[in-house]
Every structure is written in C-alpha cells, then in structure tokens.
Write an enzyme that holds these catalytic residues in place. Structure first.
Site, PDB file in Angstrom:
ATOM      1  CE  LYS A 178      -3.267  -2.501   2.823  1.00  0.00           C
ATOM      2  NZ  LYS A 178      -3.264  -2.819   4.349  1.00  0.00           N
ATOM      3  CD  GLU A 220       7.949  -0.699  -2.947  1.00  0.00           C
ATOM      4  OE1 GLU A 220       7.157   0.028  -2.441  1.00  0.00           O
ATOM      5  OE2 GLU A 220       8.292  -1.595  -2.626  1.00  0.00           O
ATOM      6  CG  ASP A 227      15.190  -1.027   4.048  1.00  0.00           C
ATOM      7  OD1 ASP A 227      16.267  -0.552   4.627  1.00  0.00           O
ATOM      8  OD2 ASP A 227      14.765  -1.807   5.064  1.00  0.00           O
ATOM      9  CE  LYS A 249      15.072   3.571   5.788  1.00  0.00           C
ATOM     10  NZ  LYS A 249      14.317   2.512   6.917  1.00  0.00           N
ATOM     11  CG  ASP A 270       3.105   0.885   7.216  1.00  0.00           C
ATOM     12  OD1 ASP A 270       3.965   0.620   6.156  1.00  0.00           O
ATOM     13  OD2 ASP A 270       2.746  -0.275   7.630  1.00  0.00           O
ATOM     14  NE  ARG A 292      -0.343   1.701   4.922  1.00  0.00           N
ATOM     15  CZ  ARG A 292       0.789   1.098   4.478  1.00  0.00           C
ATOM     16  NH1 ARG A 292       1.771   1.493   3.918  1.00  0.00           N
ATOM     17  NH2 ARG A 292       0.667  -0.041   4.918  1.00  0.00           N
TER      18      ARG A 292
HETATM   19  P1  IMP Z   1      13.219  -3.811   1.159  1.00  0.00           P
HETATM   20  O1  IMP Z   1      12.990  -5.131   0.456  1.00  0.00           O
HETATM   21  O2  IMP Z   1      14.078  -4.024   2.271  1.00  0.00           O
HETATM   22  O3  IMP Z   1      14.133  -2.995  -0.035  1.00  0.00           O
HETATM   23  O4  IMP Z   1      12.148  -3.233   1.536  1.00  0.00           O
HETATM   24  C1  IMP Z   1      11.229  -2.329   0.979  1.00  0.00           C
HETATM   25  C2  IMP Z   1       9.667  -2.276   1.968  1.00  0.00           C
HETATM   26  O5  IMP Z   1      10.246  -2.252   3.322  1.00  0.00           O
HETATM   27  C3  IMP Z   1       9.279  -1.294   1.529  1.00  0.00           C
HETATM   28  O6  IMP Z   1       8.160  -1.260   0.687  1.00  0.00           O
HETATM   29  C4  IMP Z   1       8.556  -0.672   2.848  1.00  0.00           C
HETATM   30  O7  IMP Z   1       7.223  -1.251   2.948  1.00  0.00           O
HETATM   31  C5  IMP Z   1       9.364  -1.327   3.949  1.00  0.00           C
HETATM   32  N1  IMP Z   1      10.392  -0.118   4.572  1.00  0.00           N
HETATM   33  C6  IMP Z   1      11.767  -0.210   4.516  1.00  0.00           C
HETATM   34  N2  IMP Z   1      11.972   0.921   5.127  1.00  0.00           N
HETATM   35  C7  IMP Z   1      10.947   1.413   5.550  1.00  0.00           C
HETATM   36  C8  IMP Z   1      10.936   2.668   6.288  1.00  0.00           C
HETATM   37  O8  IMP Z   1      11.735   3.464   6.826  1.00  0.00           O
HETATM   38  N3  IMP Z   1       9.543   3.244   6.592  1.00  0.00           N
HETATM   39  C9  IMP Z   1       8.599   2.277   6.138  1.00  0.00           C
HETATM   40  N4  IMP Z   1       8.520   1.063   5.613  1.00  0.00           N
HETATM   41  C10 IMP Z   1       9.768   0.867   5.289  1.00  0.00           C
HETATM   42 MG    MG Z   2       5.302  -1.047   4.612  1.00  0.00          MG
END
Ligand code: IMP
Ligand code: MG
Length: 177
Positions: free
Chosen positions: A42, A100, A104, A132, A160, A166
């Site tokens: 979302k 997206e 992260d 990040k 969120d 959100r």
């Molecule tokens: P990744 O797979 O580790 O790149 O994570 C991506 C997902 O983690 C994003 O779509 C977010 O839902 C969640 N996420 C990562 N960091 C944050 C943050 O600082 N705040 C909120 N959601 C986050």
């Molecule tokens: Mg999330």
C-alpha cells in the site's frame, strides 16, 4: 516497543517539487508511448497519485497494482516476499514502470523486477521515492529516485509503521516513546 512520530525529514513542499521534476523526466522519456504504471500497495499509493498527475498528457498512462508483503509488521524487512495481489492485466510487450515507496535492502524490488521480466514486457523501469542506500543487500537499478535518505525508519506520505501514519502529508522519522 512503542514509537511516536518525530521530526520532519522531507516536507510537503520538498516532496512536491521533486515529484514535479520526476514527472517531467518520465514525460520526456515516454512521450508518445503507452506506459503501464504499477503501484506497489500500500505504501506507494500516495506517491503514485501525485506522481502520475505530474506526468504530461503526452504519455498514455494506465495503472495496475500489486500488493506484496514481506512477512510481519516490524521495522526490519525479512526478505521473504509474498504476492498478496497480482496485476489485473497482462504486461506482455508493454512499457512498465514499477512505483515503490522506498528501497531498503532491495529484496522486494529485485524480486518484483525479476518477476515482471519473466512476463516479457518491452521494458521495465523502477521509480522509488526514497532510497536507503546504506542498507542495500542486493543490487537494484532505480531508474527514477526521489531522495537518498539515511538509515532511519520513516513514516508518512504512504509509508507506515504497523499500518499507521500513512496519511501524514510529509515524511517523518520515528522515535522511541
Ligand atoms: P526492502 O525489500 O528491504 O527493500 O524493503 C522495502 C519495503 O520495506 C518497503 O516497501 C517498505 O514497505 C518497507 N520499509 C523499509 N524501510 C522503511 C521505512 O523506513 N519506513 C516504512 N517502511 C519501510
Ligand atoms: Mg510497508
């Protein structure tokens, strides 16, 4: 652990300005073309709704959505991606832009890009509002990036913590209660 919203990292004005620029860039890159914009539910919905309105009418945009879950509601990503809702339409031979909220570790997006490529679109690009960089575990090409941010958990503007915050119009950091 209990969290509260802390300071503003990115104001409404900074977000709006950057999103206008990205919208123009997408306009230049896809002028005269059809583009399927895929929002990742979302978290991307707030960003996506502003972004598509910043893209000039010379791009013929249609929308589709995918919902993914990375198991659990914590501030850490588990790395296991589960498709909760798949696309409604086919993307075969289409130009695709995945939108997206944040990259992260990169696990979610790298998984999604691979999955989309298997469906044989003409092209797949990625647009992420936040990045990040320090946290990256797997490489992802982010073609359109809003802001690089430090390794801090952020909420608001679609993002969120456990489903909350959100709706905040700016991006905030969170702090322990
Ligand atoms: P990744 O797979 O580790 O790149 O994570 C991506 C997902 O983690 C994003 O779509 C977010 O839902 C969640 N996420 C990562 N960091 C944050 C943050 O600082 N705040 C909120 N959601 C986050
Ligand atoms: Mg999330």
């Amino acid at each position: 652990m209990e969290y509260r919203i802390a300071g503003i990292l990115l104001s409404e004005e900074r977000l709006a300005e950057r999103i206008r620029e990205i919208g123009q860039q997408i306009g230049r890159d896809y002028a005269g073309k059809e583009l399927v914009v895929i929002g990742i539910l979302k978290g991307a919905v707030v960003f996506l709704s502003d972004l598509i309105r910043a893209v000039p009418p010379s791009v013929d945009i249609s929308l589709d959505f995918m919902a993914v879950s990375s198991y659990g509601d914590s501030t850490k990503t588990s790395g296991i991606v589960r498709i909760v809702k798949d696309l409604d339409g086919s993307i075969k031979d289409k130009e695709v832009l995945i939108v997206e909220d944040i990259v992260d570790t990169g696990l979610t997006l790298s998984y999604l890009v691979k999955m989309m490529q298997e469906r044989q679109p003409r092209s797949v690009r990625v647009c992420a509002l936040l990045d990040k960089e320090e946290r990256r575990k797997v490489h992802v090409d982010v073609d359109y990036r809003g802001f690089a941010i430090p390794d801090e958990f952020v909420v608001g503007y679609g993002l969120d913590y456990g489903g909350r915050w959100r709706h905040l119009p700016a991006i905030h950091t969170v702090a322990q209660q």
